[in-house]
Design a protein around this motif. Structure first.
Motif, PDB file in Angstrom:
ATOM      1  N   GLU A 256      -7.332  -1.656   4.631  1.00  0.00           N
ATOM      2  CA  GLU A 256      -7.715  -2.242   5.708  1.00  0.00           C
ATOM      3  C   GLU A 256      -7.008  -2.847   7.019  1.00  0.00           C
ATOM      4  N   ALA A 257      -5.932  -4.636   5.860  1.00  0.00           N
ATOM      5  CA  ALA A 257      -4.819  -5.102   6.391  1.00  0.00           C
ATOM      6  C   ALA A 257      -4.030  -4.381   6.844  1.00  0.00           C
ATOM      7  N   VAL A 258      -3.528  -3.389   6.815  1.00  0.00           N
ATOM      8  CA  VAL A 258      -2.834  -2.635   7.218  1.00  0.00           C
ATOM      9  C   VAL A 258      -3.366  -1.832   8.755  1.00  0.00           C
ATOM     10  N   ARG A 259      -4.567  -1.378   8.567  1.00  0.00           N
ATOM     11  CA  ARG A 259      -5.231  -0.903   9.411  1.00  0.00           C
ATOM     12  C   ARG A 259      -5.722  -1.618  10.746  1.00  0.00           C
ATOM     13  N   CYS A 260      -5.905  -3.236  10.533  1.00  0.00           N
ATOM     14  CA  CYS A 260      -6.040  -4.228  11.649  1.00  0.00           C
ATOM     15  C   CYS A 260      -4.910  -4.768  11.948  1.00  0.00           C
ATOM     16  N   GLY A 261      -3.993  -4.531  10.908  1.00  0.00           N
ATOM     17  CA  GLY A 261      -2.496  -5.404  11.783  1.00  0.00           C
ATOM     18  C   GLY A 261      -2.605  -6.617  11.269  1.00  0.00           C
ATOM     19  N   SER A 262      -3.357  -6.936   9.762  1.00  0.00           N
ATOM     20  CA  SER A 262      -2.943  -8.411   9.192  1.00  0.00           C
ATOM     21  C   SER A 262      -1.424  -8.469   8.320  1.00  0.00           C
ATOM     22  N   ILE A 263      -1.220  -6.644   8.338  1.00  0.00           N
ATOM     23  CA  ILE A 263      -0.628  -6.704   7.315  1.00  0.00           C
ATOM     24  C   ILE A 263       0.965  -5.971   9.090  1.00  0.00           C
ATOM     25  N   HIS A 264       1.891  -6.480   8.611  1.00  0.00           N
ATOM     26  CA  HIS A 264       2.321  -5.725  10.112  1.00  0.00           C
ATOM     27  C   HIS A 264       3.846  -5.673   9.645  1.00  0.00           C
ATOM     28  N   SER A 265       4.149  -5.055  10.481  1.00  0.00           N
ATOM     29  CA  SER A 265       6.473  -5.059  10.281  1.00  0.00           C
ATOM     30  C   SER A 265       6.300  -6.322  10.544  1.00  0.00           C
ATOM     31  N   ASN A 266       7.680  -5.949  10.402  1.00  0.00           N
ATOM     32  CA  ASN A 266       8.858  -7.548  10.342  1.00  0.00           C
ATOM     33  C   ASN A 266       8.898  -8.348  11.842  1.00  0.00           C
ATOM     34  N   SER A 267       8.612  -7.396  13.012  1.00  0.00           N
ATOM     35  CA  SER A 267       8.400  -8.609  14.167  1.00  0.00           C
ATOM     36  C   SER A 267       6.603  -8.736  14.397  1.00  0.00           C
ATOM     37  N   GLY A 268       6.085  -8.413  13.933  1.00  0.00           N
ATOM     38  CA  GLY A 268       4.889  -8.521  13.747  1.00  0.00           C
ATOM     39  C   GLY A 268       3.743  -7.826  14.355  1.00  0.00           C
ATOM     40  N   SER A 269       4.414  -6.890  14.836  1.00  0.00           N
ATOM     41  CA  SER A 269       3.548  -5.378  15.431  1.00  0.00           C
ATOM     42  C   SER A 269       2.734  -4.624  14.018  1.00  0.00           C
ATOM     43  N   LYS A 270       1.787  -3.866  14.221  1.00  0.00           N
ATOM     44  CA  LYS A 270       0.579  -2.748  13.296  1.00  0.00           C
ATOM     45  C   LYS A 270       1.968  -2.093  13.738  1.00  0.00           C
ATOM     46  N   PHE A 271       1.537  -1.673  12.094  1.00  0.00           N
ATOM     47  CA  PHE A 271       2.198  -0.372  12.545  1.00  0.00           C
ATOM     48  C   PHE A 271       1.576   1.379  13.131  1.00  0.00           C
ATOM     49  N   THR A 272       2.387   1.886  12.907  1.00  0.00           N
ATOM     50  CA  THR A 272       1.657   2.941  13.674  1.00  0.00           C
ATOM     51  C   THR A 272       2.203   4.430  13.004  1.00  0.00           C
TER      52      THR A 272
ATOM     53  N   THR B  47      13.236  -5.053   4.054  1.00  0.00           N
ATOM     54  CA  THR B  47      12.213  -4.735   4.380  1.00  0.00           C
ATOM     55  C   THR B  47      11.237  -4.763   3.802  1.00  0.00           C
ATOM     56  N   SER B  48      11.206  -5.496   2.981  1.00  0.00           N
ATOM     57  CA  SER B  48       9.307  -5.569   2.282  1.00  0.00           C
ATOM     58  C   SER B  48       8.398  -5.465   2.640  1.00  0.00           C
ATOM     59  N   ALA B  49       8.398  -5.565   4.161  1.00  0.00           N
ATOM     60  CA  ALA B  49       7.180  -5.867   4.952  1.00  0.00           C
ATOM     61  C   ALA B  49       7.076  -4.099   5.356  1.00  0.00           C
ATOM     62  N   HIS B  50       7.967  -3.574   4.966  1.00  0.00           N
ATOM     63  CA  HIS B  50       7.709  -2.413   5.374  1.00  0.00           C
ATOM     64  C   HIS B  50       7.751  -0.802   4.220  1.00  0.00           C
ATOM     65  N   LEU B  51       7.074  -1.322   2.869  1.00  0.00           N
ATOM     66  CA  LEU B  51       7.331  -0.741   1.718  1.00  0.00           C
ATOM     67  C   LEU B  51       5.987  -1.059   1.094  1.00  0.00           C
ATOM     68  N   ALA B  52       5.215  -0.177   0.355  1.00  0.00           N
ATOM     69  CA  ALA B  52       4.555   0.012  -0.997  1.00  0.00           C
ATOM     70  C   ALA B  52       4.867   0.891  -1.612  1.00  0.00           C
ATOM     71  N   ALA B  53       4.427   0.469  -3.332  1.00  0.00           N
ATOM     72  CA  ALA B  53       4.807   1.941  -3.611  1.00  0.00           C
ATOM     73  C   ALA B  53       3.561   2.058  -4.503  1.00  0.00           C
ATOM     74  N   VAL B  54       3.585   3.725  -4.764  1.00  0.00           N
ATOM     75  CA  VAL B  54       2.184   4.097  -6.372  1.00  0.00           C
ATOM     76  C   VAL B  54       2.534   4.464  -7.333  1.00  0.00           C
ATOM     77  N   SER B  55       2.843   3.163  -8.258  1.00  0.00           N
ATOM     78  CA  SER B  55       3.867   3.801  -9.542  1.00  0.00           C
ATOM     79  C   SER B  55       3.072   2.888 -10.610  1.00  0.00           C
ATOM     80  N   THR B  56       3.584   2.942 -11.655  1.00  0.00           N
ATOM     81  CA  THR B  56       3.365   1.890 -12.972  1.00  0.00           C
ATOM     82  C   THR B  56       5.400   1.690 -13.302  1.00  0.00           C
ATOM     83  N   ALA B  57       6.361   1.597 -12.785  1.00  0.00           N
ATOM     84  CA  ALA B  57       7.009   1.184 -12.938  1.00  0.00           C
ATOM     85  C   ALA B  57       7.692  -0.150 -12.081  1.00  0.00           C
ATOM     86  N   LEU B  58       7.186  -1.565 -11.868  1.00  0.00           N
ATOM     87  CA  LEU B  58       7.175  -2.221 -12.506  1.00  0.00           C
ATOM     88  C   LEU B  58       8.322  -3.315 -11.735  1.00  0.00           C
TER      89      LEU B  58
END
Length: 542
Positions: A123-139, A225-236
């Motif tokens: 939901e944060a990605v969709r509404c833009g509260s989690i956003h890119s380095n520039s503050g823009s919503k992810f498209t 680039t941390s704002a632009h990355l996510a993972a589905v993993s168990t290897a923290l």
């Protein structure tokens, strides 16, 4: 072979000459040989199954203790014996507060917590509260994975296109550089989120593509680039080294197999695309099928009836493949998804005790959406020397209300194909058609041969109101349970995949031979064919 299998084979011999059409002399054939659950209808009346065959198949499920095996799976017992794991993808969509335990621990609280974490992030990605380095919503969102970490979410995201109201989702899986290159070409790194889906964070295809995507991000954004990355993993530890913040890593347990994993964190791109409520409806549809599977009697149980047709066609009739034919363009990846689900699960020759199976297991699964397939391989379905049982899927309603005539044509084509497979065309009718086309004498007889076909080819049809998130959940869970039932009947483990390991190992050993870093003597250890191919593929002068 047990006595029941022998009786089933004998019954087939005795009834093999019975035409499918003649079965409809009984006025209640359709009613008696179809089943429905929550609006999803399975029609298996256009198969040679009769009451005797179904009674024998039901007896086989009793002989293999199917009811007990179902309870063991849902209750978290370690039915994946070769890996000593429970099989609990069903828990990811469970609509109950009754504990589901693995090694004495109730897994539901962790599942609910992970789902809430996914929802908050999506939901944060969709509404833009989690956003890119520039503050823009992810498209745009790129999901990088392979196998179950790619095919499931890619299929479901496409299937649910009418419900998209978030960033555009793209999927990269193939290690072929063309896949990642073509995907990145049209995107802006400033507004792109990359999700890397790999439980171990070591899958070679996924990590190769992930590093290429990271280089692409860094070329535009610099090192942060941390704002632009996510993972589905168990290897923290590995995700941290890659630069992904712990709160953006979504893990799942080893009791969720890859090809069964889209219900949990692997489904994150689906959730981002369609939103939380629609994703919950997707889970609800699967949970409804779970309840139906556990409670409906054999003749009314959709997964059991779909499995019964599969066993009948494959083991008793000797048909070695099945065609999945969705008359729904948005299900265009569904045949490939079921190909993995079925062939990776049940494509085995080894029984649970390690001995060789005594009968054929999983068939070849393939297909394409209608009506495209009609202009490709349906010729073989109707007139080929092999009988291929067809499984049609069709909705009563389309999403495009303003294009109703398109859907009417689609429905007409779907019903026509199953009818034509059953009816065929007699030699007499073929002669009439040939005569109308101006043929006579020997030429007429010759042409009649080309125009005639025997028909009597079986099919089943799955009909549903509309392709909604709920219905898609139903369909996927239906086929999951069909695969499970067939695996139990064949006496194999549907939840491991040891057959893919050797190829992976050899690919690692071959890479130094391909890139030239291996010592010369390593080439001599390979067979003549492999050496010849290496020479051709690595030496431009060869």
């Amino acid at each position: 072979m047990t006595q029941t299998w022998q009786l089933l084979a004998k019954h087939r011999e005795q009834t093999a000459d019975t035409s499918l059409l003649s079965l409809f002399d009984s006025a209640d054939r359709f009613k008696s040989f179809s089943a429905e659950a929550d609006g999803l209808l399975l029609d298996y009346s256009k198969t040679a199954l009769d009451t005797t065959a179904l009674s024998l198949l039901e007896h086989i499920t009793t002989e293999v203790s199917l009811t007990d095996r179902i309870s063991e799976m849902f209750n978290g017992e370690k039915i994946n014996t070769t890996e000593n794991r429970a099989v609990l993808h069903t828990a990811l969509r469970a609509q109950t507060d009754e504990p589901i335990t693995v090694d004495g621990e109730n897994v539901l609280p962790a599942i609910r917590q992970t789902l809430q974490q996914m929802e908050s992030y999506a939901e944060a990605v969709r509404c833009g509260s989690i956003h890119s380095n520039s503050g823009s919503k992810f498209t745009d969102v790129i999901n990088i994975g392979i196998g179950g970490s790619d095919l499931g979410p890619a299929m479901a995201t496409l299937a649910l296109a009418p419900y998209h109201n978030g960033p555009r989702c793209h999927f990269v899986s193939n290690i072929d550089g063309a896949h990642i290159a073509d995907t990145l070409k049209g995107l802006d790194p400033q507004t792109t989120l990359v999700i890397i889906a790999s439980k171990s964070f070591t899958t070679i295809e996924t990590m190769t593509n992930a590093r290429t995507a990271l280089d692409w991000l860094r070329a535009a954004l610099g090192d942060d680039t941390s704002a632009h990355l996510a993972a589905v993993s168990t290897a923290l530890d590995k995700t941290s080294t890659f630069g992904i913040a712990p709160e953006r890593v979504f893990g799942f347990a080893d009791w969720v197999g890859g090809r069964y994993s889209l219900w949990g964190p692997v489904g994150l791109p689906i959730m981002i695309a369609i939103g939380i409520e629609n994703f919950r409806q997707f889970l609800n549809g699967a949970a409804a099928m779970d309840r139906h599977f556990r409670t409906a009697p054999f003749r009314n149980n959709l997964p059991m009836m779909l499995a019964a047709t599969g066993i009948w066609h494959h083991n008793i009739c000797g048909y070695d493949s099945r065609a999945i034919l969705p008359y729904d363009q948005r299900l265009s990846r569904f045949p490939a998804y079921l190909q993995q689900l079925d062939m990776e699960s049940n494509g085995k020759s080894v029984a649970l005790d390690g001995s060789l199976l005594q009968r054929d297991s999983g068939p070849i699964v393939w297909g394409e959406p209608g009506t495209n397939g009609q202009h490709a391989f349906y010729q073989l379905l109707h007139q080929g020397t092999r009988v291929v049982p067809a499984e049609f899927l069709i909705a009563a309603q389309a999403h495009e209300a303003d294009l109703a005539h398109h859907h009417q044509l689609l429905v007409a084509n779907c019903l026509a194909q199953s009818e034509a497979l059953m009816l065929g065309r007699s030699r007499e009718d073929a002669r009439v058609i040939a005569a109308k086309r101006g043929f006579s004498g020997d030429a007429l007889e010759q042409m009649a041969g080309h125009l005639a076909f025997e028909g009597n080819r079986p099919s089943v049809t799955l009909a549903y109101p509309k392709l909604t998130p709920f219905v898609l959940g139903q369909l996927i869970a239906l086929y999951e349970h069909r695969v499970f039932v067939e695996g139990v009947i064949w006496g194999l483990n549907s939840f491991d995949q040891w057959g893919v390991e050797l190829g992976k190992e050899l690919a690692v050993s071959l890479l130094p031979l391909v890139d030239g870093s291996a010592p010369a003597e390593a080439y001599s250890e390979k067979d003549g064919s492999t050496r010849g191919l290496l020479s051709k593929l690595t030496d431009p002068q060869s």
